[in-house]
Design a protein around this motif. Structure first.
Motif, short mmCIF file in Angstrom:
data_model
loop_
_atom_site.label_atom_id
_atom_site.label_comp_id
_atom_site.label_asym_id
_atom_site.label_seq_id
_atom_site.Cartn_x
_atom_site.Cartn_y
_atom_site.Cartn_z
N GLU A 55 87.54 70.36 21.89
CA GLU A 55 86.20 70.18 21.30
C GLU A 55 85.13 70.34 22.36
O GLU A 55 84.10 71.00 22.11
N ILE A 56 85.34 69.79 23.54
CA ILE A 56 84.34 69.92 24.61
C ILE A 56 84.15 71.37 25.00
O ILE A 56 83.01 71.87 25.10
N SER A 57 85.24 72.09 25.22
CA SER A 57 85.12 73.50 25.63
C SER A 57 84.53 74.35 24.52
O SER A 57 83.75 75.28 24.79
N GLN A 58 84.85 74.05 23.26
CA GLN A 58 84.29 74.80 22.15
C GLN A 58 82.80 74.55 22.00
O GLN A 58 82.02 75.46 21.71
N ARG A 59 82.38 73.31 22.19
CA ARG A 59 80.95 73.01 22.13
C ARG A 59 80.20 73.72 23.26
O ARG A 59 79.07 74.20 23.07
N ASP A 60 80.82 73.74 24.44
CA ASP A 60 80.20 74.46 25.56
C ASP A 60 80.08 75.95 25.22
O ASP A 60 79.05 76.58 25.51
N GLU A 61 81.12 76.49 24.64
CA GLU A 61 81.09 77.92 24.26
C GLU A 61 80.04 78.17 23.19
O GLU A 61 79.29 79.17 23.26
N GLN A 62 79.92 77.29 22.23
CA GLN A 62 78.89 77.46 21.20
C GLN A 62 77.50 77.34 21.79
O GLN A 62 76.56 78.03 21.35
N ARG A 63 77.36 76.50 22.80
CA ARG A 63 76.06 76.37 23.46
C ARG A 63 75.72 77.66 24.20
O ARG A 63 74.57 78.13 24.16
N ARG A 64 76.71 78.24 24.88
CA ARG A 64 76.48 79.51 25.58
C ARG A 64 76.13 80.62 24.61
O ARG A 64 75.37 81.54 24.93
N GLN A 65 76.70 80.55 23.42
CA GLN A 65 76.42 81.56 22.40
C GLN A 65 75.15 81.23 21.61
O GLN A 65 74.84 81.90 20.63
N GLN A 66 74.43 80.20 22.05
CA GLN A 66 73.15 79.80 21.47
C GLN A 66 73.26 79.46 19.98
O GLN A 66 72.36 79.75 19.19
N VAL A 67 74.35 78.83 19.64
CA VAL A 67 74.48 78.29 18.28
C VAL A 67 73.50 77.14 18.15
O VAL A 67 73.40 76.29 19.05
N PRO A 68 72.73 77.07 17.05
CA PRO A 68 71.77 75.98 16.89
C PRO A 68 72.45 74.62 17.04
O PRO A 68 73.59 74.42 16.61
N SER A 69 71.75 73.69 17.66
CA SER A 69 72.34 72.39 17.99
C SER A 69 72.85 71.67 16.74
O SER A 69 73.88 70.97 16.80
N ARG A 70 72.15 71.82 15.61
CA ARG A 70 72.57 71.12 14.40
C ARG A 70 73.90 71.67 13.85
O ARG A 70 74.54 71.03 13.03
N GLU A 71 74.28 72.86 14.31
CA GLU A 71 75.51 73.48 13.81
C GLU A 71 76.65 73.42 14.82
O GLU A 71 77.77 73.81 14.50
N ARG A 72 76.36 72.98 16.02
CA ARG A 72 77.40 72.93 17.04
C ARG A 72 78.49 71.93 16.65
O ARG A 72 78.19 70.82 16.21
N GLY A 73 79.69 72.32 16.84
CA GLY A 73 80.84 71.50 16.45
C GLY A 73 81.48 71.95 15.16
O GLY A 73 82.64 71.60 14.90
N ARG A 74 80.76 72.71 14.38
CA ARG A 74 81.30 73.20 13.11
C ARG A 74 82.45 74.18 13.37
O ARG A 74 82.35 75.05 14.21
#
Length: 484
Positions: A55-74
């Motif tokens: 989950e931590i690495s996926q959230r980091d990857e979503q952050r790098r891909q500029q996924v909106p914060s409200r959608e991160r973790g999905r």
């Protein structure tokens, strides 16, 4: 494609377990089962750790891909679900459990990862402490970590709930009040023309209702009034009769057993009114014990004593004037265990049976935790065993039958254990007054079970007799008779 270095050799481990053959000797078969269970426990801990890291690495990857914060973790739990072949909903719940093991329940997580507790016990601690703020949750985790390896799932849940109640009594009362306000009944259609009527009720009301059904059904069975129906069928029919108003004999009285200290009941003691409870006395706002349910907030316990309809309304002063039966339960001032009584009877009934139920709380078979069905003779009555508290143990019906099989034996231990023989948790019985039984299986494996401290018992390092304080206080504060 993952190689052996990347997977840590897990593929070989899986293959090795798949190809494992049962040992030739039954003692070694049991040893295999013990080790496999430890492996399963450790695997559950590893799944939680890897899931949390994923989950931590996926959230980091979503952050790098500029996924909106409200959608991160999905989608993270969904990937875990596919990999583990479970539902996304279950994966989401398991991911919440994994976060807790990493952030707030690190001690419990270590026990799981080293195979010392099973996943269900760890899940119970997670579930019973999920509402606490992080600092209190870590505090409870630290308090529980030393005891968890000796506890089964239900005992772990009760210990976690008790510690959570003690850590946040005001919050516990607010949550219990809200839960009582959510009481409801609903209807669920089932296959084959059946249905379920489900009631969500405060614990004392549910225990009393179910207890009444059990008692009246048992009475009907003794008179032959059930006409060939099974016990569950007769209980179901009686349930419908009670709800629809069909004529029926008045039900037998139902007793709700509640155990709490006198300072919890009244909010103070004769010597400490208006001041914090000293060592050796229970916390006035700490958890009480409701038989058939487990730890409950002291506020609810006082409401049960007072017969208050709101279940949380009465203050200690209001409880002071309640008309209730109080039954003395004498405990050892050092260990907190229920002390012995000495009626000589063939059957464990009346006061003797009641004391055994209060002392043992759940089946004495290690980690069984089923409700007590029988007060059993440890040393069989047919072989000269006495009918007394010391030779009695509260057990479930299953163990009462199993121990009669060839190769099984049970005995009460007195004094230090024999050299080289450890209990189920690898420890000796506690010092002081104790009731410890040793169970030997047909393979020669031995397991020990020590009676837990009496629920909410006040212990004293000085060994002073607490009964004089209890009796003097209750005599002074309540105009009650002692129930025989």
């Amino acid at each position: 494609m993952a190689n052996e270095e990347q997977t840590g050799g897990l593929d070989q481990l899986v293959q090795g377990v798949a190809e494992l053959l049962s040992a030739a000797d039954d003692f070694d078969k049991i040893t295999q089962l013990e080790l496999l269970q430890q492996l399963q426990n450790a695997t559950a801990g590893a799944i939680a750790r890897v899931s949390a890291d994923f989950e931590i690495s996926q959230r980091d990857e979503q952050r790098r891909q500029q996924v909106p914060s409200r959608e991160r973790g999905r989608g993270i739990a969904d990937q875990i679900a596919l990999a583990r072949r479970i539902s996304p909903a279950q994966a989401s719940r398991d991911l919440g459990f994994a976060r807790a093991m990493r952030r707030d329940l690190a001690g419990t997580g270590r026990l799981l990862s080293t195979g010392q507790i099973n996943e269900r016990a760890a899940q119970a601690v997670h579930r019973e402490t999920d509402h606490l703020e992080p600092t209190l949750r870590r505090q409870v985790d630290g308090e529980l970590v030393g005891a968890l390896p000796r506890l089964g799932v239900r005992a772990a849940a009760n210990a976690a709930r008790r510690a959570a109640l003690a850590a946040d009594p005001d919050g516990a009362t607010k949550r219990a009040t809200k839960a009582a306000a959510d009481r409801a009944v609903w209807f669920k259609p089932q296959p084959d023309g059946m249905c379920k009527i489900v009631a969500f009720l405060p614990a004392p009301e549910g225990i009393a209702a179910f207890g009444a059904l059990k008692k009246d059904t048992a009475a009907a069975m003794t008179t032959g009034a059930i006409d060939g129906r099974t016990r569950p069928q007769a209980m179901a029919d009686l349930f419908v009769e009670r709800l629809t108003g069909r004529p029926r004999e008045a039900g037998l009285p139902v007793e709700v057993q509640l155990v709490m200290g006198t300072d919890q009941l009244f909010g103070d003691t004769p010597d400490t009114a208006g001041s914090p409870s000293p060592a050796g006395q229970s916390d006035p706002d700490g958890p009480a014990w409701l038989d058939g349910y487990g730890p409950i907030p002291a506020a609810m316990a006082r409401a049960i004593i007072a017969g208050h309809p709101a279940l949380f309304g009465p203050t200690p002063v209001e409880a002071d004037h309640a008309q209730a039966w109080v039954r003395r339960v004498l405990t050892d001032p050092v260990t907190g265990q229920v002390t012995a009584v000495d009626p000589r009877r063939r059957r464990f009934d009346g006061t003797v049976r009641r004391f055994i139920r209060i002392r043992d709380q759940l089946c004495r078979t290690p980690f069984c935790e089923a409700p007590i069905d029988d007060a059993d003779h440890v040393h069989r009555f047919a072989d000269g065993g006495p009918t007394d508290i010391d030779n009695g143990a509260g057990v479930c019906r299953r163990f009462n039958l199993v121990k009669e099989m060839p190769g099984w034996s049970v005995r009460v231990l007195h004094g230090p254990p024999e050299e080289g023989v450890d209990g189920a948790d690898g420890t000796d019985p506690p010092p002081g007054h104790r009731h410890t039984i040793e169970i030997t299986t047909p393979t020669g494996k031995t397991y020990r079970s020590t009676a837990p401290p009496a629920p909410c018992a006040a212990t004293s390092p000085t060994g002073d007799d607490p009964t004089s304080v209890v009796e003097a206080f209750l005599t002074q504060r309540l105009d009650l008779r002692w129930a025989a």
